[in-house]
Design a protein around this motif. Structure first.
Motif, PDB file in Angstrom:
ATOM      1  N   ALA A 296       0.804  -1.221   0.000  1.00 32.63           N
ATOM      2  CA  ALA A 296       0.000   0.000   0.000  1.00 32.63           C
ATOM      3  C   ALA A 296       0.838   1.273   0.000  1.00 32.63           C
ATOM      4  O   ALA A 296       0.382   2.306  -0.503  1.00 32.63           O
ATOM      5  CB  ALA A 296      -0.937  -0.004   1.208  1.00 32.63           C
ATOM      6  N   ALA A 297       2.037   1.233   0.577  1.00 35.77           N
ATOM      7  CA  ALA A 297       2.839   2.455   0.692  1.00 35.77           C
ATOM      8  C   ALA A 297       3.127   3.089  -0.667  1.00 35.77           C
ATOM      9  O   ALA A 297       2.924   4.305  -0.840  1.00 35.77           O
ATOM     10  CB  ALA A 297       4.134   2.162   1.450  1.00 35.77           C
ATOM     11  N   PRO A 298       3.583   2.347  -1.695  1.00 33.82           N
ATOM     12  CA  PRO A 298       3.782   2.994  -3.003  1.00 33.82           C
ATOM     13  C   PRO A 298       2.478   3.475  -3.627  1.00 33.82           C
ATOM     14  O   PRO A 298       2.454   4.521  -4.292  1.00 33.82           O
ATOM     15  CB  PRO A 298       4.418   1.882  -3.849  1.00 33.82           C
ATOM     16  N   VAL A 299       1.404   2.730  -3.413  1.00 30.82           N
ATOM     17  CA  VAL A 299       0.106   3.136  -3.970  1.00 30.82           C
ATOM     18  C   VAL A 299      -0.361   4.442  -3.329  1.00 30.82           C
ATOM     19  O   VAL A 299      -1.002   5.276  -3.987  1.00 30.82           O
ATOM     20  CB  VAL A 299      -0.932   2.015  -3.773  1.00 30.82           C
ATOM     21  N   LEU A 300      -0.034   4.645  -2.056  1.00 25.06           N
ATOM     22  CA  LEU A 300      -0.439   5.850  -1.332  1.00 25.06           C
ATOM     23  C   LEU A 300       0.662   6.896  -1.315  1.00 25.06           C
ATOM     24  O   LEU A 300       0.682   7.761  -0.437  1.00 25.06           O
ATOM     25  CB  LEU A 300      -0.842   5.480   0.095  1.00 25.06           C
ATOM     26  N   PHE A 301       1.588   6.816  -2.290  1.00 28.57           N
ATOM     27  CA  PHE A 301       2.631   7.815  -2.485  1.00 28.57           C
ATOM     28  C   PHE A 301       3.531   7.946  -1.250  1.00 28.57           C
ATOM     29  O   PHE A 301       3.947   9.057  -0.900  1.00 28.57           O
ATOM     30  CB  PHE A 301       2.022   9.165  -2.849  1.00 28.57           C
TER      31      PHE A 301
END
Length: 397
Positions: free
Chosen positions: A235-240
Motif C-alpha cells: 500500500a505504501a507505493p500506492v499511497l505515495f
C-alpha cells in the motif's frame, strides 16, 4: 475526628487522616466507627507483626486502605510501610502492586521511587531538608542542560511544543526553589506544581536504574522493533509513501503504550494543517475538472474518451479526499486529551506492526488528492495529444 487522629487536606482538596502516635495514614473516613475499628485493628495487628521481626522497627510510617473483598462480605486490608530514612516502602507479605503506583513496563521495584509517591499523597508532617532541596535543584539544572544539548530529551518535566517555553518553565521552577530556605513543610513543594512527584513518575516510566533504562523518548523499554506487514509494503507505493512518514511520527509519540502528549499535540496540529491544505487543493482540482469537462473538444465525442474517463476519476478522487479530510478534521478536535489519544492509539496498535493501520488511514486524504492530480494530468496530456499539432506533441514528449 476521633481521639488520637488529626484531619488534613491535600493541596488538591483530598482529605486524609493521621494517627500521630502510631504514624498511620489513611484516606478513608475514620469518623465512621466501623471504618475506624477496622483501621485501628489492622494497625495494631501489623505493628505487632513488625515488632516480632525486629522490636526496634518502630519509627516506620504505615498507610492502610481497607476495602471490600471480591465476595463483598469480608474486609481486605491494603497497606504498606514507609522507611523515611531510606526513602522506600516495604510489606510484610508477598508484594502485590496497589492501585496508587505508577504503571510501567518493568515489574522490578528497585527503580520505583515509591517514597516520593507516598509524600505526594500525604504531605503533612514531612519535612524537607536542605539536602533534598539541593537534590531537586540539581535535577532541574540537569533538565535545563539536557534541553539545551540533547535533541531527543527524556526529562522529568512535561515538554511543551517549543523548547523555549520549556526552558522558561524550568527557570520558573528554579526561582520558586530560591524561596525555600532550610526546613520547610513538604506540602509547600506539593502545592507548587508537585514537581517532585512528577519527576518520580517520569523516572518510573523511563525505568531509571535498570538495564533497560529509556535514554531517549522514542526508545522502547522491551527493545520492540517495528516489522512491516505485506499490506504496508504493497500500500505504501500506492499511497505515495505517505504511510511511511506517518508511521515514523506515530511510533515516536506512542512508545510502550504511553502517549507523549507534546509530540501528539504537534502531530495533530501538523495533521490538521495538512488536511486543510489538502481540502483546499482538492476543491481547486474539482473545480478545474468541471471546467475541463466543459471544453467542447473534450465533450464532443459520442463515446467516452480517455480524457473524460480520467477526468471523472480525478473528480471522484477529489471528492473522496474532501470527504475524508472533513471527517478527520472533525474527529481531530476530540483528540486533545491524553486519555482520548491513548484510547485511539491503543485500539489500532498491533504487537508486530505497531500503528500501521492508523498510518494507512491517515494517508488516505493526501493519497486521493495525489491520484486525482495524476488522473487530471493524464486527461490533460490526452487532450493535448488529441487536438494539438506536431510541435506541441514533440514538446510534451
Amino acid at each position: 475526628v476521633p481521639d488520637g487522629w488529626s484531619k488534613h487536606v491535600h493541596p488538591q482538596g483530598m482529605p486524609y487522616y493521621l494517627h500521630n502516635a502510631s504514624k498511620t495514614y489513611t484516606q478513608f473516613d475514620i469518623c465512621n466507627p466501623e471504618i475506624q475499628g477496622d483501621i485501628e485493628w489492622y494497625t495494631e495487628f501489623l505493628r505487632s507483626e513488625l515488632s516480632q521481626q525486629d522490636p526496634n522497627l518502630t519509627d516506620f510510617e504505615l498507610v492502610i486502605e481497607p476495602c471490600a473483598s471480591s465476595n463483598g462480605e469480608d474486609v481486605v486490608c491494603q497497606y504498606y510501610f514507609v522507611n523515611p530514612t531510606e526513602r522506600c516502602l516495604f510489606w510484610l507479605d508477598d508484594y502485590q502492586e496497589p492501585g496508587f503506583l505508577v504503571d510501567c513496563n518493568v515489574n522490578s521495584l528497585s527503580h520505583k521511587n515509591l517514597a516520593r509517591l507516598h509524600w505526594h499523597r500525604f504531605p503533612a508532617c514531612h519535612l524537607v531538608t536542605t539536602k533534598l532541596v539541593r537534590e531537586l535543584k540539581d535535577l532541574i539544572l540537569y533538565s535545563v542542560l539536557d534541553q539545551l544539548t540533547e535533541p531527543r530529551f527524556v526529562g522529568d518535566f512535561t515538554v511543551t511544543s517549543a523548547v523555549g517555553s520549556t526552558l522558561e518553565q524550568l527557570k520558573n521552577y528554579i526561582s520558586m526553589l530560591k524561596d525555600i530556605d532550610g526546613m520547610v513543610y513538604f506540602q509547600e513543594l506539593v502545592h507548587h506544581n508537585h514537581f517532585p512527584h512528577t519527576a518520580s513518575k517520569n523516572k518510573c516510566i523511563n525505568v531509571e536504574g535498570q538495564g533497560c533504562v529509556q535514554l531517549h523518548d522514542d526508545q522502547t523499554v522491551p527493545g520492540w522493533r517495528y516489522e512491516r506487514s505485506w499490506c504496508m509494503v504493497v500500500a505504501a507505493p500506492v499511497l505515495f509513501m505517505a504511510p511511511v512518514t506517518n508511521i515514523r511520527s506515530l511510533h515516536k509519540l506512542y512508545v510502550d503504550h504511553l502517549v507523549r502528549m507534546d509530540k501528539w499535540t504537534a502531530f495533530v496540529n501538523d495533521f490538521t494543517s495538512q488536511l486543510q491544505n489538502t481540502n483546499l487543493l482538492a476543491t481547486v482540482l474539482l473545480t478545474t475538472n468541471v471546467g475541463f469537462l466543459a471544453i467542447q473538444s473534450v465533450d464532443s465525442s459520442t463515446s467516452r474518451s480517455v480524457r473524460q474517463i480520467t477526468s471523472f476519476l480525478s473528480i471522484v478522487c477529489s471528492i473522496a479526499s474532501i470527504m475524508l479530510g472533513s471527517i478527520f478534521l472533525e474527529r481531530s478536535r476530540r483528540l486533545n486529551s491524553a486519555d482520548t489519544a491513548a484510547e485511539l492509539l491503543g485500539r489500532f496498535y498491533h504487537a508486530k506492526h505497531g500503528l500501521e493501520h492508523l498510518a494507512l488511514i491517515f494517508s488516505l486524504p493526501y493519497a486521493y488528492l495525489m491520484w486525482g492530480m495524476t488522473f487530471f494530468f493524464v486527461a490533460f496530456l490526452a487532450e493535448c495529444y488529441t487536438v494539438g499539432n506536431d510541435i506541441l506533441r514533440v514538446c510534451l514528449g
